[in-house]
Design a protein around this motif. Sequence first.
Motif, short mmCIF file in Angstrom:
data_model
loop_
_atom_site.label_atom_id
_atom_site.label_comp_id
_atom_site.label_asym_id
_atom_site.label_seq_id
_atom_site.Cartn_x
_atom_site.Cartn_y
_atom_site.Cartn_z
N PHE A 41 0.85 -1.19 0.00
CA PHE A 41 0.00 0.00 0.00
C PHE A 41 0.89 1.24 0.00
CE2 PHE A 41 -4.53 -0.77 1.81
CZ PHE A 41 -4.75 -1.77 0.89
N THR A 42 0.47 2.24 -0.76
CA THR A 42 1.14 3.54 -0.69
C THR A 42 0.55 4.33 0.47
OG1 THR A 42 -0.46 4.66 -2.10
CG2 THR A 42 1.41 3.57 -3.22
N THR A 43 1.19 5.42 0.80
CA THR A 43 0.69 6.25 1.88
C THR A 43 -0.73 6.74 1.58
OG1 THR A 43 2.93 6.95 2.37
CG2 THR A 43 1.16 8.34 3.23
N THR A 44 -1.00 7.13 0.36
CA THR A 44 -2.35 7.62 0.02
C THR A 44 -3.37 6.48 0.07
OG1 THR A 44 -1.84 7.42 -2.34
CG2 THR A 44 -1.57 9.60 -1.35
N GLN A 45 -2.95 5.26 -0.24
CA GLN A 45 -3.88 4.13 -0.12
C GLN A 45 -4.23 3.88 1.34
OE1 GLN A 45 -1.47 1.35 -2.46
NE2 GLN A 45 -3.17 1.17 -3.94
N TRP A 46 -3.24 4.01 2.24
CA TRP A 46 -3.53 3.87 3.67
C TRP A 46 -4.50 4.97 4.12
CZ3 TRP A 46 -2.92 -0.41 6.08
CH2 TRP A 46 -1.87 -1.27 5.80
N ILE A 47 -4.27 6.18 3.62
CA ILE A 47 -5.17 7.30 3.97
C ILE A 47 -6.58 7.02 3.44
CG2 ILE A 47 -5.67 9.75 3.54
CD1 ILE A 47 -2.60 10.20 3.63
N ALA A 49 -7.95 4.12 2.90
CA ALA A 49 -8.54 3.07 3.74
C ALA A 49 -9.06 3.65 5.05
CB ALA A 49 -7.52 1.97 3.99
N ALA A 50 -8.26 4.55 5.64
CA ALA A 50 -8.67 5.18 6.89
C ALA A 50 -9.90 6.07 6.69
CB ALA A 50 -7.51 6.00 7.46
N ILE A 51 -9.95 6.80 5.58
CA ILE A 51 -11.11 7.64 5.28
C ILE A 51 -12.36 6.78 5.14
CG2 ILE A 51 -12.17 9.10 3.48
CD1 ILE A 51 -9.34 10.32 3.06
N GLU A 52 -12.26 5.67 4.44
CA GLU A 52 -13.41 4.77 4.27
C GLU A 52 -13.88 4.23 5.62
OE1 GLU A 52 -12.08 1.83 1.45
OE2 GLU A 52 -11.97 3.30 -0.18
N GLU A 53 -12.92 3.88 6.48
CA GLU A 53 -13.29 3.41 7.83
C GLU A 53 -14.02 4.50 8.60
OE1 GLU A 53 -13.06 0.39 9.14
OE2 GLU A 53 -12.07 -0.44 7.35
N GLN A 54 -13.53 5.74 8.48
CA GLN A 54 -14.17 6.85 9.20
C GLN A 54 -15.56 7.14 8.66
OE1 GLN A 54 -13.01 8.02 12.11
NE2 GLN A 54 -11.56 6.36 11.72
N MET A 55 -15.75 7.00 7.36
CA MET A 55 -17.08 7.19 6.78
C MET A 55 -18.04 6.13 7.32
SD MET A 55 -16.46 8.62 2.86
CE MET A 55 -15.79 7.10 2.25
N ASP A 56 -17.55 4.89 7.42
CA ASP A 56 -18.38 3.84 8.03
C ASP A 56 -18.71 4.20 9.47
OD1 ASP A 56 -18.37 2.34 5.70
OD2 ASP A 56 -16.78 0.99 6.37
N ASN A 57 -17.72 4.71 10.20
CA ASN A 57 -17.97 5.11 11.59
C ASN A 57 -19.03 6.20 11.69
OD1 ASN A 57 -16.12 3.30 12.65
ND2 ASN A 57 -14.44 4.76 12.59
N ILE A 58 -18.99 7.15 10.77
CA ILE A 58 -20.00 8.21 10.76
C ILE A 58 -21.38 7.62 10.54
CG2 ILE A 58 -20.86 10.22 9.45
CD1 ILE A 58 -17.86 10.96 9.04
N LEU A 59 -21.48 6.66 9.64
CA LEU A 59 -22.77 6.00 9.40
C LEU A 59 -23.25 5.27 10.65
CD1 LEU A 59 -22.13 4.55 5.83
CD2 LEU A 59 -23.50 6.55 6.43
N TYR A 60 -22.36 4.54 11.31
CA TYR A 60 -22.74 3.82 12.52
C TYR A 60 -23.17 4.79 13.62
CZ TYR A 60 -20.00 0.15 10.15
OH TYR A 60 -19.49 -0.73 9.25
N LEU A 61 -22.41 5.88 13.78
CA LEU A 61 -22.76 6.86 14.81
C LEU A 61 -24.09 7.54 14.52
CD1 LEU A 61 -19.27 8.46 15.47
CD2 LEU A 61 -20.57 7.02 17.05
#
Length: 131
Positions: A41-47, A49-61
């Motif tokens: 993974f490149t640094t932007t790919q890690w970012i 992935a993290a953004i997608e996780e945070q979007m999921d978290n926003i949906l759950y919240l």
Amino acid sequence: MDYKNNETPIDSIVESVIDKIKSRSVLGIAKYNTTLDRTDFTTTQWIDAAIEEQMDNILYLTRLKKDILLLEEELRAFKTQELIKERWDEIKQEDENKRLKYKYGTAVADNNAPEPNKEKQPIIIKYTWHR
């Protein structure tokens, strides 16, 4: 956890989170057959992935907030209903007290009310209470 040999104590919440992280790591390795030590993974790919996780978290919240708002609304309605019931019971008790006082001659409805009944025997009432 025992704290022997001068170990620094960790509170139960921290221990719980650490245990969950370890369990999640084991599941992730089994599911993806790799660890976070991967280098593909490149640094932007890690970012990303993290953004997608945070979007999921926003949906759950957001979903949890909706549940909480509904529960709060139900609780307010329940409390209001309880207050109404309490007040209704008070009014019924006040009416009963007035009826008993009048029945036993201790209340004065108007100038034509009967004299107090000292023997506390029921008297015939020709008046009715209106609300």
